[in-house]
Motif scaffolding. Structure first.
Motif, PDB file in Angstrom:
ATOM      1  N   GLN A 165      13.584  21.532 -24.064  1.00 19.90           N
ATOM      2  CA  GLN A 165      12.410  21.273 -24.895  1.00 19.90           C
ATOM      3  C   GLN A 165      12.602  21.838 -26.305  1.00 19.90           C
ATOM      4  OE1 GLN A 165       9.492  23.068 -22.297  1.00 19.90           O
ATOM      5  NE2 GLN A 165       8.620  21.068 -21.746  1.00 19.90           N
ATOM      6  N   TYR A 205       7.550  12.308 -25.483  1.00 24.86           N
ATOM      7  CA  TYR A 205       7.074  12.916 -24.238  1.00 24.86           C
ATOM      8  C   TYR A 205       7.487  14.390 -24.168  1.00 24.86           C
ATOM      9  CZ  TYR A 205       6.421  13.642 -19.209  1.00 24.86           C
ATOM     10  OH  TYR A 205       6.025  14.129 -17.985  1.00 24.86           O
ATOM     11  N   GLY A 206       8.703  14.686 -24.587  1.00 24.80           N
ATOM     12  CA  GLY A 206       9.197  16.067 -24.550  1.00 24.80           C
ATOM     13  C   GLY A 206       8.399  16.972 -25.472  1.00 24.80           C
ATOM     14  N   ALA A 227       5.296  16.437 -26.489  1.00 23.81           N
ATOM     15  CA  ALA A 227       3.945  16.541 -25.922  1.00 23.81           C
ATOM     16  C   ALA A 227       3.911  17.583 -24.807  1.00 23.81           C
ATOM     17  CB  ALA A 227       3.486  15.176 -25.397  1.00 23.81           C
ATOM     18  N   ASN A 228       4.923  17.576 -23.948  1.00 25.42           N
ATOM     19  CA  ASN A 228       4.996  18.568 -22.874  1.00 25.42           C
ATOM     20  C   ASN A 228       5.138  19.985 -23.425  1.00 25.42           C
ATOM     21  OD1 ASN A 228       4.677  16.900 -20.703  1.00 25.42           O
ATOM     22  ND2 ASN A 228       6.867  16.677 -20.267  1.00 25.42           N
ATOM     23  N   LEU A 229       5.956  20.138 -24.492  1.00 26.18           N
ATOM     24  CA  LEU A 229       6.146  21.453 -25.107  1.00 26.18           C
ATOM     25  C   LEU A 229       4.826  21.969 -25.682  1.00 26.18           C
ATOM     26  CD1 LEU A 229       7.929  23.797 -26.073  1.00 26.18           C
ATOM     27  CD2 LEU A 229       8.526  22.418 -28.080  1.00 26.18           C
ATOM     28  N   GLU A 230       4.098  21.080 -26.373  1.00 29.05           N
ATOM     29  CA  GLU A 230       2.808  21.468 -26.950  1.00 29.05           C
ATOM     30  C   GLU A 230       1.817  21.848 -25.845  1.00 29.05           C
ATOM     31  OE1 GLU A 230       2.525  19.019 -31.132  1.00 29.05           O
ATOM     32  OE2 GLU A 230       2.118  17.904 -29.269  1.00 29.05           O
ATOM     33  N   ALA A 231       1.848  21.108 -24.742  1.00 30.59           N
ATOM     34  CA  ALA A 231       0.934  21.405 -23.635  1.00 30.59           C
ATOM     35  C   ALA A 231       1.263  22.757 -23.009  1.00 30.59           C
ATOM     36  CB  ALA A 231       1.019  20.292 -22.585  1.00 30.59           C
ATOM     37  N   GLN A 232       2.561  23.053 -22.870  1.00 26.31           N
ATOM     38  CA  GLN A 232       2.962  24.333 -22.287  1.00 26.31           C
ATOM     39  C   GLN A 232       2.559  25.509 -23.169  1.00 26.31           C
ATOM     40  OE1 GLN A 232       7.203  24.333 -21.214  1.00 26.31           O
ATOM     41  NE2 GLN A 232       6.477  24.584 -19.122  1.00 26.31           N
ATOM     42  N   PRO A 245       8.818  27.555 -22.298  1.00 25.81           N
ATOM     43  CA  PRO A 245       9.536  26.318 -22.634  1.00 25.81           C
ATOM     44  C   PRO A 245      10.944  26.331 -22.062  1.00 25.81           C
ATOM     45  CG  PRO A 245       8.627  27.395 -24.604  1.00 25.81           C
ATOM     46  CD  PRO A 245       8.523  28.371 -23.490  1.00 25.81           C
TER      47      PRO A 245
END
Length: 298
Positions: free
Chosen positions: A11, A40-41, A43-48, A7
């Motif tokens: 994030q 969006y931030g 969601a990106n953190l969860e995806a990473q 992260p």
């Protein structure tokens, strides 16, 4: 299973803002960003990470999942570390020391030392402190040899030509013995009576004053490098000796030590000085420390 991504600090900042404010909208207001950007931030953190951090089902407010709670602990730790790093860098850019090595005389009252260092930790949380407690000339030696930046030394401070000094107050040194010691039982004490009994003497581990005696009256001496051991032996009735009054005041009240009224040695004032090398003046945090020690005696 693929490895989780790394992260970004931003994030983690967004994640903490959502947790602390309780909603994506409130986090957006705190960070001056649109709600969509916050969402969006996250969601990106969860995806990473490959984890669901918030339970968004059936609630108006995002609720941390069990995984989110675990990540929160680490995110806060990282955030604190970054804040500490930023504070340290800011201090360094302003001339603040990264570390201070302080040498103090063993006779300095523990109450003074504790009070000053507790305040120092609050005032300068980014400055690391290393502490040496020594006797007599050993404090001077540490500063002269550059193993300590500043020191709180006793009367011997004035003898070192390499050092600048600042008066910091004093403590009363008084002769004492256990209540069943012959000197404590004798009334009145005659001049020279102490010469017939063992005197406990604090020794100097520094070559600067090696072989010199200070306030030694008796030819019969036991020499100790530790003030705590001297205190314990005095209470056991093994000899007599001079002690800082603040340290043994509770013993005088409890009767475990007795003040000796010696006509030829009533005690003395032991004066402290702040010391530093001429060519290495104290920085902001070190100067603050010396000022706090000076205030202890008022």
């Amino acid at each position: 299973m693929s490895e989780p991504g790394t992260p970004t600090l931003d994030q983690l900042r967004v994640f903490l803002a959502v947790v602390e404010t309780g909603s994506f909208a409130a986090a957006g207001r705190r960070l001056n960003r649109a709600v969509s950007v916050i969402s969006y931030g996250i969601a990106n953190l969860e995806a990473q990470l490959g984890l669901t951090l918030f339970d968004r089902e059936g609630t108006r407010r995002p609720v941390l999942t069990q995984a989110g709670q675990a990540v929160l602990i680490e995110a806060r730790s990282v955030s604190r570390g970054i804040e500490t790093l930023r504070a340290k860098v800011k201090g360094l850019s302003q001339g603040l020391e990264a570390q201070i090595t302080l040498a103090v005389d063993v006779l300095l009252p523990g109450e003074w030392l504790g009070r000053v260092l507790r305040a120092f930790a609050a005032e300068y949380p980014t400055v690391t402190l290393r502490l040496h407690v020594e006797a007599l000339g050993a404090v001077n030696a540490l500063v002269i040899d550059r193993r300590a930046a500043i020191g709180v030394s006793g009367p011997l401070a004035s003898e070192a030509v390499e050092l600048d000094t600042r008066a910091l107050g004093s403590v009363e040194m008084v002769p004492v013995a256990a209540p069943d010691h012959p000197l404590a039982l004798a009334e009145p004490l005659l001049p020279g009576a102490a010469r017939d009994h063992i005197q406990l003497v604090l020794t100097d581990r520094s070559p600067l004053t090696e072989g010199r005696d200070f306030s030694v009256l008796s030819p019969r001496t036991w020499r100790l490098a530790d003030l705590g051991s001297k205190h314990a032996l005095l209470r056991e009735g093994i000899g007599w000796g001079n002690m800082p009054l603040p340290m043994i005041a509770p013993d005088l009240v409890a009767g475990t030590l007795k003040l000796l009224k010696m006509p030829d040695h009533p005690g003395q004032t032991y004066r402290f000085s702040g010391i530093w090398r001429h060519d290495s003046p104290p920085g902001p945090a070190a100067s603050w420390l010396l000022g706090q020690f000076a205030a202890c005696d008022h």
